[in-house]
Design a protein around this motif. Structure first.
Motif, mmCIF file in Angstrom:
data_model
loop_
_atom_site.group_PDB
_atom_site.id
_atom_site.type_symbol
_atom_site.label_atom_id
_atom_site.label_comp_id
_atom_site.label_asym_id
_atom_site.label_seq_id
_atom_site.Cartn_x
_atom_site.Cartn_y
_atom_site.Cartn_z
ATOM 1 N N SER A 53 0.837 -1.197 0.000
ATOM 2 C CA SER A 53 0.000 0.000 0.000
ATOM 3 C C SER A 53 0.873 1.248 0.000
ATOM 4 N N THR A 54 0.301 2.332 -0.468
ATOM 5 C CA THR A 54 1.003 3.605 -0.422
ATOM 6 C C THR A 54 1.003 4.148 1.000
ATOM 7 N N VAL A 55 2.005 4.939 1.346
ATOM 8 C CA VAL A 55 2.142 5.419 2.724
ATOM 9 C C VAL A 55 1.544 6.816 2.890
ATOM 10 N N SER A 56 2.150 7.808 2.255
ATOM 11 C CA SER A 56 1.794 9.200 2.530
ATOM 12 C C SER A 56 0.348 9.518 2.196
ATOM 13 N N SER A 57 -0.120 9.092 1.027
ATOM 14 C CA SER A 57 -1.492 9.442 0.644
ATOM 15 C C SER A 57 -2.525 8.689 1.462
ATOM 16 N N SER A 58 -2.219 7.432 1.874
ATOM 17 C CA SER A 58 -3.154 6.697 2.718
ATOM 18 C C SER A 58 -3.345 7.405 4.047
ATOM 19 N N VAL A 59 -2.248 7.872 4.624
ATOM 20 C CA VAL A 59 -2.321 8.584 5.900
ATOM 21 C C VAL A 59 -3.027 9.917 5.724
ATOM 22 N N ALA A 60 -2.679 10.636 4.648
ATOM 23 C CA ALA A 60 -3.282 11.952 4.423
ATOM 24 C C ALA A 60 -4.786 11.846 4.196
ATOM 25 N N MET A 61 -5.205 10.874 3.386
ATOM 26 C CA MET A 61 -6.624 10.726 3.100
ATOM 27 C C MET A 61 -7.399 10.218 4.317
ATOM 28 N N THR A 62 -6.776 9.347 5.116
ATOM 29 C CA THR A 62 -7.418 8.882 6.342
ATOM 30 C C THR A 62 -7.618 10.048 7.303
ATOM 31 N N SER A 63 -6.628 10.922 7.395
ATOM 32 C CA SER A 63 -6.746 12.103 8.243
ATOM 33 C C SER A 63 -7.848 13.024 7.740
ATOM 34 N N LEU A 64 -7.905 13.239 6.433
ATOM 35 C CA LEU A 64 -8.928 14.091 5.844
ATOM 36 C C LEU A 64 -10.323 13.559 6.123
ATOM 37 N N ALA A 65 -10.474 12.232 6.071
ATOM 38 C CA ALA A 65 -11.781 11.608 6.259
ATOM 39 C C ALA A 65 -12.149 11.420 7.729
ATOM 40 N N ARG A 66 -11.280 11.875 8.645
ATOM 41 C CA ARG A 66 -11.486 11.730 10.095
ATOM 42 C C ARG A 66 -11.439 10.264 10.513
ATOM 43 N N GLY A 67 -10.509 9.512 9.900
ATOM 44 C CA GLY A 67 -10.331 8.114 10.255
ATOM 45 C C GLY A 67 -9.257 7.947 11.310
ATOM 46 N N ASN A 68 -8.875 6.693 11.577
ATOM 47 C CA ASN A 68 -7.878 6.373 12.595
ATOM 48 C C ASN A 68 -6.485 6.533 11.991
ATOM 49 N N VAL A 69 -5.865 7.679 12.211
ATOM 50 C CA VAL A 69 -4.581 7.990 11.590
ATOM 51 C C VAL A 69 -3.449 7.083 12.097
ATOM 52 N N PRO A 70 -3.320 6.831 13.425
ATOM 53 C CA PRO A 70 -2.270 5.913 13.873
ATOM 54 C C PRO A 70 -2.360 4.531 13.234
ATOM 55 N N VAL A 71 -3.582 4.018 13.047
ATOM 56 C CA VAL A 71 -3.763 2.725 12.384
ATOM 57 C C VAL A 71 -3.311 2.810 10.928
ATOM 58 N N ALA A 72 -3.637 3.912 10.259
ATOM 59 C CA ALA A 72 -3.216 4.094 8.866
ATOM 60 C C ALA A 72 -1.702 4.163 8.755
ATOM 61 N N ILE A 73 -1.063 4.881 9.676
ATOM 62 C CA ILE A 73 0.397 4.982 9.667
ATOM 63 C C ILE A 73 1.025 3.611 9.860
ATOM 64 N N PHE A 74 0.513 2.865 10.845
ATOM 65 C CA PHE A 74 1.061 1.545 11.127
ATOM 66 C C PHE A 74 0.932 0.624 9.923
ATOM 67 N N ASN A 75 -0.260 0.546 9.341
ATOM 68 C CA ASN A 75 -0.506 -0.396 8.254
ATOM 69 C C ASN A 75 0.203 -0.012 6.968
ATOM 70 N N ALA A 76 0.212 1.265 6.638
ATOM 71 C CA ALA A 76 0.898 1.702 5.425
ATOM 72 C C ALA A 76 2.393 1.440 5.539
#
Length: 330
Positions: free
Chosen positions: A112-135
């Motif tokens: 998976s992509t890293v930066s855009s996954s985290v950025a889009m998760t943050s924009l959507a009000r999702g779980n950013v730490p989980v996105a950072i970990f998984n990406a």
């Protein structure tokens, strides 16, 4: 348009590089006057050193507890994607030349992509730490899993892949620089933050050089002229359809396991996207300087563009929904 969808100028640069290869392929071809292949060859280590340098271990630890989400994301990235592609093989192979079909499976095997996954998760009000970990975990696993998947796939399709030499290249050009970068992070963490803009520029400049070199080699080698002009349209339709199929299939385990809204967003965004930043330099290592590399990487470049556009729209809708809910409860 790009600002509206929260996209950076890298996509514009990517399109311009492809256009430059079309208009002046002699400049980027291997052995050409610009010697772009030197950047493409030696810059791979720089890309993965910078990846290790900018990887913050403390961010990984923040999302460690959500192990069910991590399992779903990683299985979606490295199992669901390839299985869907194999299931669609009987339909897609007659529509695509062998190198493009190889490129689509390579796309499916990537992390998976890293930066855009985290950025889009943050924009959507999702779980950013989980996105950072998984990406981040996905990018690290991809160093090992992607070559193994490609070796298996190429063997089943009758295409030889010198796995031992590829493993040696990955260890020297990918894994070792990543480890050295992670070691250097101990002393250069603050410097990395201060110079994040320049480091990002260097990273993307190498990726653009590889794209220019591989596309130029493909054009000069007659790879594109040997195929139907509608091939790009076909690959675009397949890429968009593939994204939506994966995105909808990822919803199923999220619902069955009862993930909350924030975890679901992180899972969907990380599990449905693929990394151009990893795929381009890793593809140069796996496939070498073959003239067909441009065609092999084409599905990834097309998918990367549309995944960002589509996820940007989805993320904005999630954000608007969260704002509406917050306003209603206030």
């Amino acid at each position: 348009m790009l600002a509206r969808f929260k996209l950076d100028g890298f996509l514009t640069a990517l399109l311009l590089v492809v256009l430059a290869a079309i208009l002046w392929p002699e400049g980027g071809v291997t052995g050409g006057p610009l010697r772009v292949e030197w950047v493409a060859s030696y810059g791979i280590s720089i890309v993965f050193f910078l990846y290790g340098l900018t990887l913050a271990p403390e961010r990984m630890r923040q999302g460690l507890a959500k192990w069910r989400v991590h399992i779903v994301v990683q299985l979606g990235t490295f199992a669901l994607f390839p299985l869907v592609m194999l299931a669609c093989g009987p339909l897609l192979r007659p529509l695509l030349p062998p190198d493009a079909w190889l490129g689509f499976f390579y796309l499916a095997a990537l992390p998976s992509t890293v930066s855009s996954s985290v950025a889009m998760t943050s924009l959507a009000r999702g779980n950013v730490p989980v996105a950072i970990f998984n990406a981040t975990l996905s990018a690290f696993l991809g160093i090992f899993v992607t070559p193994i998947l490609m070796a298996w796939f190429m063997e089943t399709t009758g295409v030889s892949m010198p796995l031992e030499s590829v493993i040696v290249k990955i260890l020297l050009l990918v894994l070792l620089p990543t480890v050295l970068g992670q070691i250097a992070h101990r002393w250069l963490a603050e410097w990395t933050v201060r110079n994040a803009g320049w480091l990002k520029f260097c990273d993307r400049a190498v990726i653009l050089a590889i794209v220019y070199n591989s596309t130029s080699d493909s054009i000069v080698g007659g790879i594109w002229s040997a195929n139907d002009p509608w091939l790009v349209v076909t690959m675009t339709v397949i890429s968009i359809a593939l994204f939506f199929v994966i995105y909808e299939l990822m919803r199923v385990p999220c619902k069955l396991l009862g993930f909350n809204r924030e975890d679901t967003i992180a899972c969907l965004f990380c599990g449905s996207k693929k990394s151009l930043a990893t795929g381009v330099p890793l593809g140069h290592v796996i496939f070498g300087a073959t003239p067909a590399l441009g065609l092999i990487l084409a599905p990834l470049m097309i998918f990367h563009f549309f995944q960002l556009v589509i996820v940007s729209v989805i993320a904005n809708r999630y954000a608007q929904g969260a704002e509406a809910e917050a306003g209603a409860s206030a």
